[in-house]
Design a protein around this motif. Structure first.
Motif, PDB file in Angstrom:
ATOM      1  N   ALA A   1       0.842  -1.205   0.000  1.00 33.30           N
ATOM      2  CA  ALA A   1       0.000   0.000   0.000  1.00 33.30           C
ATOM      3  C   ALA A   1       0.872   1.247   0.000  1.00 33.30           C
ATOM      4  O   ALA A   1       0.608   2.207  -0.735  1.00 33.30           O
ATOM      5  CB  ALA A   1      -0.932  -0.007   1.213  1.00 33.30           C
ATOM      6  N   MET A   2       1.933   1.233   0.804  1.00 33.41           N
ATOM      7  CA  MET A   2       2.855   2.374   0.851  1.00 33.41           C
ATOM      8  C   MET A   2       3.539   2.578  -0.499  1.00 33.41           C
ATOM      9  O   MET A   2       3.713   3.712  -0.945  1.00 33.41           O
ATOM     10  CB  MET A   2       3.901   2.157   1.943  1.00 33.41           C
ATOM     11  N   LEU A   3       3.917   1.486  -1.141  1.00 31.81           N
ATOM     12  CA  LEU A   3       4.578   1.565  -2.441  1.00 31.81           C
ATOM     13  C   LEU A   3       3.638   2.133  -3.504  1.00 31.81           C
ATOM     14  O   LEU A   3       4.016   3.012  -4.284  1.00 31.81           O
ATOM     15  CB  LEU A   3       5.059   0.167  -2.848  1.00 31.81           C
ATOM     16  N   ARG A   4       2.415   1.653  -3.507  1.00 31.93           N
ATOM     17  CA  ARG A   4       1.445   2.119  -4.506  1.00 31.93           C
ATOM     18  C   ARG A   4       0.991   3.557  -4.263  1.00 31.93           C
ATOM     19  O   ARG A   4       0.581   4.241  -5.190  1.00 31.93           O
ATOM     20  CB  ARG A   4       0.252   1.182  -4.556  1.00 31.93           C
ATOM     21  N   GLU A   5       1.033   3.993  -3.028  1.00 30.90           N
ATOM     22  CA  GLU A   5       0.594   5.348  -2.668  1.00 30.90           C
ATOM     23  C   GLU A   5       1.795   6.195  -2.235  1.00 30.90           C
ATOM     24  O   GLU A   5       1.712   6.974  -1.300  1.00 30.90           O
ATOM     25  CB  GLU A   5      -0.449   5.279  -1.550  1.00 30.90           C
TER      26      GLU A   5
ATOM     27  N   GLN B   1       3.111   8.795  -3.184  1.00 33.46           N
ATOM     28  CA  GLN B   1       2.963  10.248  -3.185  1.00 33.46           C
ATOM     29  C   GLN B   1       2.124  10.753  -2.011  1.00 33.46           C
ATOM     30  O   GLN B   1       2.082  11.955  -1.752  1.00 33.46           O
ATOM     31  CB  GLN B   1       2.333  10.722  -4.499  1.00 33.46           C
ATOM     32  N   ASP B   2       1.465   9.840  -1.298  1.00 34.63           N
ATOM     33  CA  ASP B   2       0.587  10.247  -0.205  1.00 34.63           C
ATOM     34  C   ASP B   2       1.407  10.440   1.069  1.00 34.63           C
ATOM     35  O   ASP B   2       2.022   9.486   1.572  1.00 34.63           O
ATOM     36  CB  ASP B   2      -0.500   9.198   0.022  1.00 34.63           C
ATOM     37  N   PRO B   3       1.421  11.643   1.624  1.00 39.22           N
ATOM     38  CA  PRO B   3       2.224  11.889   2.829  1.00 39.22           C
ATOM     39  C   PRO B   3       1.722  11.156   4.072  1.00 39.22           C
ATOM     40  O   PRO B   3       2.428  11.119   5.084  1.00 39.22           O
ATOM     41  CB  PRO B   3       2.145  13.409   2.997  1.00 39.22           C
ATOM     42  N   LEU B   4       0.546  10.571   4.006  1.00 40.45           N
ATOM     43  CA  LEU B   4       0.034   9.814   5.145  1.00 40.45           C
ATOM     44  C   LEU B   4       1.033   8.744   5.595  1.00 40.45           C
ATOM     45  O   LEU B   4       1.190   8.490   6.786  1.00 40.45           O
ATOM     46  CB  LEU B   4      -1.302   9.148   4.774  1.00 40.45           C
ATOM     47  N   PHE B   5       1.710   8.127   4.639  1.00 39.03           N
ATOM     48  CA  PHE B   5       2.613   7.026   4.940  1.00 39.03           C
ATOM     49  C   PHE B   5       4.017   7.477   5.332  1.00 39.03           C
ATOM     50  O   PHE B   5       4.828   6.656   5.765  1.00 39.03           O
ATOM     51  CB  PHE B   5       2.703   6.077   3.743  1.00 39.03           C
ATOM     52  N   ASP B   6       4.338   8.740   5.186  1.00 34.66           N
ATOM     53  CA  ASP B   6       5.697   9.225   5.429  1.00 34.66           C
ATOM     54  C   ASP B   6       6.251   8.840   6.799  1.00 34.66           C
ATOM     55  O   ASP B   6       7.405   8.402   6.883  1.00 34.66           O
ATOM     56  CB  ASP B   6       5.786  10.739   5.219  1.00 34.66           C
ATOM     57  N   PRO B   7       5.494   8.957   7.889  1.00 34.92           N
ATOM     58  CA  PRO B   7       6.062   8.599   9.197  1.00 34.92           C
ATOM     59  C   PRO B   7       6.417   7.111   9.332  1.00 34.92           C
ATOM     60  O   PRO B   7       7.187   6.735  10.217  1.00 34.92           O
ATOM     61  CB  PRO B   7       4.962   8.967  10.193  1.00 34.92           C
TER      62      PRO B   7
END
Length: 98
Positions: free
Chosen positions: A63-67, A69-75
């Motif tokens: 999910a992190m790889l596919r998204e 660009q989404d900063p939600l996963f940054d942390p």
């Protein structure tokens, strides 16, 4: 490998109550079943914990790889990378000592 990755149907079935199972499809670039088997065999964790760890980690990582660009996963990116590295090292050490 199927085009676009390995396709899975993920199902969570509650035990001990009447709620229906929850299912969804997922495509992963890795064979998460094979990975779960390796984690069960070499992590030193109890089999159910090892399987949950491997499958949960692979679902979240994909999910992190596919998204990306989404900063939600940054942390999560650095800690997940560190945890994955430690898990792989443990499995590798187990395989070489066997």
């Amino acid at each position: 490998m199927p085009k676009g990755g390995h396709s899975f149907l993920i199902t969570v079935t509650p035990l001990g109550d009447e709620r229906p199972a929850f299912s969804f499809s997922h495509v992963n670039h890795d064979d998460i079943i094979a990975i779960a088997g390796r984690v069960q065999a070499g992590s030193g964790l109890a089999p159910d914990i090892a399987a949950a760890t491997a499958i949960g980690l692979k679902l979240l990582s994909e999910a992190m790889l596919r998204e990306r660009q989404d900063p939600l996963f940054d942390p999560l990116r650095a800690p997940i990378r560190e945890f994955t590295g430690a898990l792989k090292a443990r499995i590798s050490a187990s395989e070489t000592s066997a």
